[in-house]
Write a protein that holds these residues in place. Structure first.
Motif, PDB file in Angstrom:
ATOM      1  N   VAL A 173       0.848  -1.372   0.037  1.00 25.34           N
ATOM      2  CA  VAL A 173       0.050  -0.126  -0.117  1.00 25.34           C
ATOM      3  C   VAL A 173       1.078   1.210  -0.041  1.00 25.34           C
ATOM      4  O   VAL A 173       2.038   1.232   0.706  1.00 25.34           O
ATOM      5  CB  VAL A 173      -0.981  -0.012   1.284  1.00 25.34           C
ATOM      6  CG1 VAL A 173      -0.158   0.045   2.614  1.00 25.34           C
ATOM      7  CG2 VAL A 173      -1.639   1.172   1.420  1.00 25.34           C
ATOM      8  N   SER A 174       0.427   2.238  -0.663  1.00 27.43           N
ATOM      9  CA  SER A 174       0.887   3.580  -0.671  1.00 27.43           C
ATOM     10  C   SER A 174       0.001   4.586  -0.204  1.00 27.43           C
ATOM     11  O   SER A 174      -1.424   4.474  -0.572  1.00 27.43           O
ATOM     12  CB  SER A 174       1.742   3.733  -1.922  1.00 27.43           C
ATOM     13  OG  SER A 174       0.969   3.969  -3.122  1.00 27.43           O
ATOM     14  N   LYS A 175       0.183   5.791   0.129  1.00 28.58           N
ATOM     15  CA  LYS A 175      -0.652   6.775   0.262  1.00 28.58           C
ATOM     16  C   LYS A 175      -1.191   7.047  -1.155  1.00 28.58           C
ATOM     17  O   LYS A 175      -0.643   7.114  -2.243  1.00 28.58           O
ATOM     18  CB  LYS A 175       0.062   7.994   0.790  1.00 28.58           C
ATOM     19  CG  LYS A 175       0.502   7.902   2.346  1.00 28.58           C
ATOM     20  CD  LYS A 175       1.233   8.973   2.734  1.00 28.58           C
ATOM     21  CE  LYS A 175       1.599   8.871   4.177  1.00 28.58           C
ATOM     22  NZ  LYS A 175       2.284  10.103   4.745  1.00 28.58           N
ATOM     23  N   PRO A 176      -2.439   7.635  -0.973  1.00 25.40           N
ATOM     24  CA  PRO A 176      -3.451   7.732  -2.280  1.00 25.40           C
ATOM     25  C   PRO A 176      -2.583   8.760  -3.140  1.00 25.40           C
ATOM     26  O   PRO A 176      -2.172   9.980  -2.692  1.00 25.40           O
ATOM     27  CB  PRO A 176      -4.611   8.491  -1.731  1.00 25.40           C
ATOM     28  CG  PRO A 176      -4.788   8.033  -0.389  1.00 25.40           C
ATOM     29  CD  PRO A 176      -3.599   7.868   0.142  1.00 25.40           C
ATOM     30  N   GLY A 177      -2.304   8.475  -4.471  1.00 27.19           N
ATOM     31  CA  GLY A 177      -1.775   9.012  -5.385  1.00 27.19           C
ATOM     32  C   GLY A 177      -0.154   9.259  -5.447  1.00 27.19           C
ATOM     33  O   GLY A 177       0.427   9.568  -6.224  1.00 27.19           O
ATOM     34  N   GLU A 178       0.453   8.396  -4.469  1.00 29.68           N
ATOM     35  CA  GLU A 178       1.776   8.307  -4.423  1.00 29.68           C
ATOM     36  C   GLU A 178       2.350   6.920  -5.072  1.00 29.68           C
ATOM     37  O   GLU A 178       1.450   5.958  -5.053  1.00 29.68           O
ATOM     38  CB  GLU A 178       2.268   8.412  -2.612  1.00 29.68           C
ATOM     39  CG  GLU A 178       2.031   9.579  -2.225  1.00 29.68           C
ATOM     40  CD  GLU A 178       2.779   9.821  -1.003  1.00 29.68           C
ATOM     41  OE1 GLU A 178       3.279   8.781  -0.411  1.00 29.68           O
ATOM     42  OE2 GLU A 178       3.039  10.798  -0.243  1.00 29.68           O
ATOM     43  N   PRO A 179       3.471   7.155  -5.557  1.00 30.38           N
ATOM     44  CA  PRO A 179       3.883   5.828  -6.142  1.00 30.38           C
ATOM     45  C   PRO A 179       4.231   4.528  -5.435  1.00 30.38           C
ATOM     46  O   PRO A 179       4.463   4.819  -4.157  1.00 30.38           O
ATOM     47  CB  PRO A 179       5.283   6.495  -6.763  1.00 30.38           C
ATOM     48  CG  PRO A 179       5.668   7.599  -5.998  1.00 30.38           C
ATOM     49  CD  PRO A 179       4.480   8.346  -5.514  1.00 30.38           C
ATOM     50  N   LYS A 180       4.232   3.603  -6.009  1.00 26.32           N
ATOM     51  CA  LYS A 180       4.389   2.447  -5.118  1.00 26.32           C
ATOM     52  C   LYS A 180       5.638   2.235  -4.420  1.00 26.32           C
ATOM     53  O   LYS A 180       5.740   2.002  -3.320  1.00 26.32           O
ATOM     54  CB  LYS A 180       4.308   1.196  -6.171  1.00 26.32           C
ATOM     55  CG  LYS A 180       4.643  -0.058  -5.525  1.00 26.32           C
ATOM     56  CD  LYS A 180       4.683  -1.253  -7.004  1.00 26.32           C
ATOM     57  CE  LYS A 180       5.074  -2.544  -6.428  1.00 26.32           C
ATOM     58  NZ  LYS A 180       5.217  -3.324  -7.490  1.00 26.32           N
ATOM     59  N   GLU A 181       6.650   2.773  -4.923  1.00 30.75           N
ATOM     60  CA  GLU A 181       7.884   2.790  -4.416  1.00 30.75           C
ATOM     61  C   GLU A 181       7.976   3.573  -2.968  1.00 30.75           C
ATOM     62  O   GLU A 181       9.054   3.376  -2.123  1.00 30.75           O
ATOM     63  CB  GLU A 181       9.041   3.765  -5.241  1.00 30.75           C
ATOM     64  CG  GLU A 181       9.278   2.799  -6.347  1.00 30.75           C
ATOM     65  CD  GLU A 181       8.062   2.845  -7.458  1.00 30.75           C
ATOM     66  OE1 GLU A 181       8.309   1.949  -8.368  1.00 30.75           O
ATOM     67  OE2 GLU A 181       7.583   4.007  -7.396  1.00 30.75           O
ATOM     68  N   LYS A 182       6.964   4.656  -2.695  1.00 34.16           N
ATOM     69  CA  LYS A 182       7.020   5.207  -1.409  1.00 34.16           C
ATOM     70  C   LYS A 182       5.959   4.573  -0.117  1.00 34.16           C
ATOM     71  O   LYS A 182       5.997   4.955   0.761  1.00 34.16           O
ATOM     72  CB  LYS A 182       6.335   6.679  -1.566  1.00 34.16           C
ATOM     73  CG  LYS A 182       7.386   7.502  -2.190  1.00 34.16           C
ATOM     74  CD  LYS A 182       6.843   9.147  -2.375  1.00 34.16           C
ATOM     75  CE  LYS A 182       7.898   9.838  -2.852  1.00 34.16           C
ATOM     76  NZ  LYS A 182       7.257  11.491  -2.751  1.00 34.16           N
ATOM     77  N   GLY A 183       5.674   3.171  -0.875  1.00 31.39           N
ATOM     78  CA  GLY A 183       4.727   2.518  -0.013  1.00 31.39           C
ATOM     79  C   GLY A 183       5.578   1.530   0.707  1.00 31.39           C
ATOM     80  O   GLY A 183       6.880   1.365   0.726  1.00 31.39           O
TER      81      GLY A 183
END
Length: 372
Positions: A260-270
């Motif tokens: 999971v990542s924060k809404p609208g953020e790329p997968k790499e930041k999740g």
């Protein structure tokens, strides 16, 4: 070069062949299977396993290698695993004292003139220890270690980010378990609150095939984060963009990337984990199920916290398998066995993944039956 092919969510999968009332022996033999976790084979001990309907006894040799042979004495068919492990990598049968070497050959007959008939020798199997697992080659063709699936995520990260090894015995055919894992739409119902919820029912399902690997993706945008991901995420991930891509490697191995990542953020930041599923047919109606998980891009801090998260991931996944998935799958097997006629399942769009992998499996079964 292998080309990836994609099936959109709206594609109507090909009609699956009718399932027989009784499960048939649909085992690829010339391939690698997981026999057990490496830690389960202690030095000086013998472990018996039935794999693909074949009784096999395993032990560690004095040089640290792994021996595996038919667990059935050629004399009166007593289990060798009930006997003694002796010096020189020998197994002594408990019944009449015949001894067998690590290569399966009978090396001692203590009776009469001590002649050893050629028919006394047993089949031995090639075993490779890799990714904290013991892999056995079940067929008669030349073993190829390069074909062992890549589970290196069990090797390349701190122990704190890897759950302890799990094992379940499932009273059902291994293909029913694969069907379950490749159809992740069931998580919103069977595993509601843990692995899915009402927000994850609707998803853009995509099926891709690269060579013989089949991958099913099921992303969800701006959805309530399922319990297991919420538990392992820092504050701010209560809702997010989730993705789940499960890849099937023939004949019965799967790796699920779930995060999971924060809404609208790329997968790499999740953040998320690799859910590892390793199935080995025991018989036509029973399956050895090994599992673990390896976290990636860990965002929680502190050894104590991450240790607790590691244990909780294991507990939640074990509950999901043992208390939720397995009872359904075993009930499926019982109902299929009760049917007097072949069963043809109704197919939905969510069946694109299971349908695609069975196509590959059917072809590989035909190829496996051909002479080397």
């Amino acid at each position: 070069m292998n080309q990836a092919t994609t099936a959109p969510a709206t594609e109507q999968p090909l009609v699956r062949a009718a399932m027989p009332a009784k499960a048939a022996d649909r085992f690829i033999r010339n391939t690698w299977y997981v026999a057990m976790w490496s830690a389960d084979l202690e030095p000086g001990k013998m472990v018996a396993r039935t794999l693909l309907n074949e009784p096999i006894v395993f032990f560690r040799k004095e040089d640290g290698g792994i021996a595996a042979m038919t667990d059935r004495c050629s004399h009166r068919f007593a289990p060798l695993s009930m006997g003694k492990l002796m010096a020189g990598d020998r197994v002594q049968c408990i019944y009449h004292g015949l001894e067998f070497g690590a290569d399966g050959k009978c090396v001692k007959n203590p009776h009469g003139n001590c002649t050893i008939p050629a028919a006394a020798h047993l089949k031995a199997y090639t075993v490779v220890e890799r990714h904290t697992l013991l892999w056995i080659w079940m067929g008669d063709k030349t073993p190829d270690p390069s074909k062992i699936p890549d589970y290196s995520c069990l090797d390349d990260r701190p122990d704190l980010h890897i759950t302890r090894p799990g094992y379940l015995s499932v009273k059902a055919n291994y293909e029913l378990v694969v069907d379950n894992l490749l159809d992740l739409s069931h998580t919103s119902y069977v595993h509601a609150g843990i692995l899915g919820n009402a927000d994850t029912v609707e998803a853009d399902i995509k099926v891709e095939q690269t060579g013989d690997v089949v991958a099913v993706s099921r992303p969800s945008k701006n959805a309530d984060t399922p319990g297991i991901l919420k538990m392992m995420s820092p504050p701010g991930f209560e809702r997010g963009d989730q993705w789940s891509t499960i890849s099937w490697y023939a004949p019965c191995y799967m790796i699920l990337e779930f995060g999971v990542s924060k809404p609208g953020e790329p997968k790499e930041k999740g953040t998320g984990y690799f859910a590892l599923h390793l199935l080995t047919p025991e018989t036509e109606r029973t399956t050895h199920y090994h599992y673990s998980a390896a976290r990636w891009n860990v965002l929680t801090e502190g050894d104590e916290k991450n240790s607790a998260i590691r244990d909780k991931i294991f507990e939640m996944r074990t509950f999901a398998f043992a208390e939720q998935d397995v009872p359904v799958i075993e009930a499926q097997q019982r109902l299929m066995d009760q049917s007097r006629t072949p069963l043809s399942p109704v197919l939905l769009a969510i069946d694109a993944g299971p349908t695609r992998y069975r196509r590959v499996l059917d072809r590989l079964l035909s190829e496996d039956a051909r002479p080397q």
